[in-house]
Design a protein around this motif. Structure first.
Motif, PDB file in Angstrom:
ATOM      1  N   GLY A  59      34.065  46.252  39.664  1.00  0.00           N
ATOM      2  CA  GLY A  59      33.468  45.032  39.166  1.00  0.00           C
ATOM      3  C   GLY A  59      32.147  45.286  38.491  1.00  0.00           C
ATOM      4  N   LYS A  60      31.673  44.248  37.810  1.00  0.00           N
ATOM      5  CA  LYS A  60      30.366  44.329  37.156  1.00  0.00           C
ATOM      6  C   LYS A  60      29.252  44.349  38.188  1.00  0.00           C
ATOM      7  CE  LYS A  60      32.111  41.734  33.273  1.00  0.00           C
ATOM      8  NZ  LYS A  60      32.175  40.427  32.666  1.00  0.00           N
ATOM      9  N   ASP A  61      29.524  43.691  39.335  1.00  0.00           N
ATOM     10  CA  ASP A  61      28.543  43.684  40.413  1.00  0.00           C
ATOM     11  C   ASP A  61      29.276  43.812  41.755  1.00  0.00           C
ATOM     12  OD1 ASP A  61      29.650  41.174  40.937  1.00  0.00           O
ATOM     13  OD2 ASP A  61      27.979  40.087  40.054  1.00  0.00           O
ATOM     14  N   LYS A  62      28.496  43.860  42.810  1.00  0.00           N
ATOM     15  CA  LYS A  62      29.040  44.088  44.154  1.00  0.00           C
ATOM     16  C   LYS A  62      29.967  42.954  44.602  1.00  0.00           C
ATOM     17  CE  LYS A  62      27.124  44.561  48.756  1.00  0.00           C
ATOM     18  NZ  LYS A  62      25.875  44.703  49.499  1.00  0.00           N
ATOM     19  N   THR A  63      29.636  41.714  44.278  1.00  0.00           N
ATOM     20  CA  THR A  63      30.448  40.569  44.691  1.00  0.00           C
ATOM     21  C   THR A  63      31.833  40.608  44.058  1.00  0.00           C
ATOM     22  OG1 THR A  63      28.419  39.270  44.857  1.00  0.00           O
ATOM     23  CG2 THR A  63      30.484  38.049  44.808  1.00  0.00           C
ATOM     24  N   GLU A  64      31.881  40.890  42.780  1.00  0.00           N
ATOM     25  CA  GLU A  64      33.162  40.976  42.069  1.00  0.00           C
ATOM     26  C   GLU A  64      33.998  42.133  42.618  1.00  0.00           C
ATOM     27  OE1 GLU A  64      34.471  42.071  37.583  1.00  0.00           O
ATOM     28  OE2 GLU A  64      32.883  40.570  37.769  1.00  0.00           O
ATOM     29  N   ALA A  65      33.361  43.253  42.887  1.00  0.00           N
ATOM     30  CA  ALA A  65      34.067  44.414  43.428  1.00  0.00           C
ATOM     31  C   ALA A  65      34.591  44.133  44.837  1.00  0.00           C
ATOM     32  CB  ALA A  65      33.153  45.634  43.434  1.00  0.00           C
ATOM     33  N   LEU A  66      33.827  43.421  45.656  1.00  0.00           N
ATOM     34  CA  LEU A  66      34.269  43.080  47.011  1.00  0.00           C
ATOM     35  C   LEU A  66      35.510  42.200  46.978  1.00  0.00           C
ATOM     36  CD1 LEU A  66      33.977  42.954  50.067  1.00  0.00           C
ATOM     37  CD2 LEU A  66      32.343  41.087  49.755  1.00  0.00           C
ATOM     38  N   ASP A  67      35.492  41.192  46.132  1.00  0.00           N
ATOM     39  CA  ASP A  67      36.650  40.307  46.012  1.00  0.00           C
ATOM     40  C   ASP A  67      37.889  41.091  45.570  1.00  0.00           C
ATOM     41  OD1 ASP A  67      37.713  37.584  46.132  1.00  0.00           O
ATOM     42  OD2 ASP A  67      37.982  37.830  43.960  1.00  0.00           O
ATOM     43  N   GLN A  68      37.709  41.987  44.609  1.00  0.00           N
ATOM     44  CA  GLN A  68      38.825  42.801  44.128  1.00  0.00           C
ATOM     45  C   GLN A  68      39.312  43.756  45.213  1.00  0.00           C
ATOM     46  OE1 GLN A  68      40.310  42.370  41.066  1.00  0.00           O
ATOM     47  NE2 GLN A  68      41.863  43.626  42.033  1.00  0.00           N
ATOM     48  N   ALA A  69      38.403  44.319  45.991  1.00  0.00           N
ATOM     49  CA  ALA A  69      38.789  45.230  47.072  1.00  0.00           C
ATOM     50  C   ALA A  69      39.611  44.505  48.132  1.00  0.00           C
ATOM     51  CB  ALA A  69      37.547  45.857  47.704  1.00  0.00           C
ATOM     52  N   LYS A  70      39.229  43.285  48.468  1.00  0.00           N
ATOM     53  CA  LYS A  70      39.993  42.487  49.449  1.00  0.00           C
ATOM     54  C   LYS A  70      41.410  42.234  48.939  1.00  0.00           C
ATOM     55  CE  LYS A  70      36.184  39.905  51.563  1.00  0.00           C
ATOM     56  NZ  LYS A  70      35.595  38.561  51.712  1.00  0.00           N
ATOM     57  N   ARG A  71      41.517  41.837  47.691  1.00  0.00           N
ATOM     58  CA  ARG A  71      42.843  41.570  47.110  1.00  0.00           C
ATOM     59  C   ARG A  71      43.680  42.847  47.049  1.00  0.00           C
ATOM     60  NH1 ARG A  71      42.528  36.612  43.453  1.00  0.00           N
ATOM     61  NH2 ARG A  71      40.446  35.831  43.836  1.00  0.00           N
ATOM     62  N   ASN A  72      43.054  43.968  46.674  1.00  0.00           N
ATOM     63  CA  ASN A  72      43.776  45.240  46.618  1.00  0.00           C
ATOM     64  C   ASN A  72      44.296  45.646  47.988  1.00  0.00           C
ATOM     65  OD1 ASN A  72      43.263  45.459  43.872  1.00  0.00           O
ATOM     66  ND2 ASN A  72      41.541  46.844  44.126  1.00  0.00           N
ATOM     67  N   ALA A  73      43.460  45.485  49.008  1.00  0.00           N
ATOM     68  CA  ALA A  73      43.867  45.860  50.365  1.00  0.00           C
ATOM     69  C   ALA A  73      45.044  45.009  50.827  1.00  0.00           C
ATOM     70  CB  ALA A  73      42.695  45.715  51.326  1.00  0.00           C
ATOM     71  N   LEU A  74      44.966  43.709  50.631  1.00  0.00           N
ATOM     72  CA  LEU A  74      46.068  42.839  51.054  1.00  0.00           C
ATOM     73  C   LEU A  74      47.328  43.098  50.241  1.00  0.00           C
ATOM     74  CD1 LEU A  74      44.242  39.494  51.816  1.00  0.00           C
ATOM     75  CD2 LEU A  74      45.381  41.006  53.426  1.00  0.00           C
ATOM     76  N   ASN A  75      47.174  43.345  48.962  1.00  0.00           N
ATOM     77  CA  ASN A  75      48.338  43.669  48.134  1.00  0.00           C
ATOM     78  C   ASN A  75      49.032  44.926  48.661  1.00  0.00           C
ATOM     79  OD1 ASN A  75      49.881  43.159  45.548  1.00  0.00           O
ATOM     80  ND2 ASN A  75      49.211  45.261  45.234  1.00  0.00           N
ATOM     81  N   ASP A  76      48.237  45.932  49.036  1.00  0.00           N
ATOM     82  CA  ASP A  76      48.817  47.160  49.579  1.00  0.00           C
ATOM     83  C   ASP A  76      49.494  46.916  50.925  1.00  0.00           C
ATOM     84  OD1 ASP A  76      48.083  48.631  47.384  1.00  0.00           O
ATOM     85  OD2 ASP A  76      46.255  49.437  48.297  1.00  0.00           O
TER      86      ASP A  76
END
Length: 157
Positions: free
Chosen positions: A57-74
Motif C-alpha cells: 500500500g501507499k501507507d501502513k493503513t492500506e497495507a494492513l487492510d490488504q494483508a488482512k484480505r490476503n490472509a483470509l483469502n489464503d
C-alpha cells in the motif's frame, strides 16, 4: 611495475563498487513487487491461528487492510502451507468456488471479513519503491468461526 598493479587494483575495486551499487539500486526499485506468501506463526489451539500476512500500500493503513484480505483469502481458498508451526487445507475446496460464489465473497470482503481477523502486532517494513511499500503483519485468524459462517451460509458442507 608497482604503479601499474596499484592502478589495476584501483580500477577493479572501482568497477566492483559501481556494479554493486547498480544491483542494490535495482533491488530497491523492484523489491515492492515481490510476492510474499502467508505463513503460519502459531496455532493457538482454540480455533485461531497467528499468521504472517503481507500487504502492499501507499501507507501502513492500506497495507494492513490488504494483508488482512490476503490472509483470509489464503485461509479460504489456498490453505496455509508455509511456516513450521501449522499447515492446513483451504476451507473451500470446491473447484471454481471463488467464481461460483463471487457475489457472496465480494460482499464478504467488503464488510464481514473484519469479524474474523485482527492485528496482533506492529508491521515489519519489507521493501519500498517510489509508490508502494510491502508490510508484514502478524494477524490472528478465527478459522473455526469462519468455517461455521461458511457452513451456515451453505458455501461449504
Amino acid at each position: 611495475m608497482m604503479s601499474r598493479i596499484t592502478t589495476l587494483l584501483a580500477l577493479t575495486i572501482l568497477s566492483i563498487s559501481f556494479s554493486y551499487g547498480q544491483i542494490n539500486r535495482k533491488l530497491k526499485k523492484t523489491g515492492s513487487h515481490y510476492q510474499n506468501k502467508t505463513s503460519c506463526v502459531q496455532d493457538k489451539m482454540d480455533g485461531t491461528f497467528v499468521l504472517k500476512a503481507w500487504g502492499k500500500g501507499k501507507d501502513k493503513t492500506e497495507a494492513l487492510d490488504q494483508a488482512k484480505r490476503n490472509a483470509l483469502n489464503d485461509v479460504i481458498f489456498n490453505g496455509i502451507r508455509g511456516g513450521e508451526f501449522c499447515k492446513f487445507m483451504p476451507l473451500v475446496s470446491e473447484v471454481n468456488a471463488k467464481e461460483k460464489y463471487s457475489s457472496y465473497f465480494y460482499n464478504f470482503f467488503q464488510k464481514d471479513y473484519k469479524k474474523y481477523i485482527k492485528i496482533e502486532d506492529s508491521p515489519k517494513k519489507r521493501m519500498k519503491s517510489k509508490t508502494v511499500t510491502n508490510y508484514g503483519f502478524n494477524v490472528i485468524v478465527m478459522r473455526e468461526e469462519l468455517k461455521i459462517k461458511l457452513k451456515n451460509d451453505n458455501i461449504i458442507k
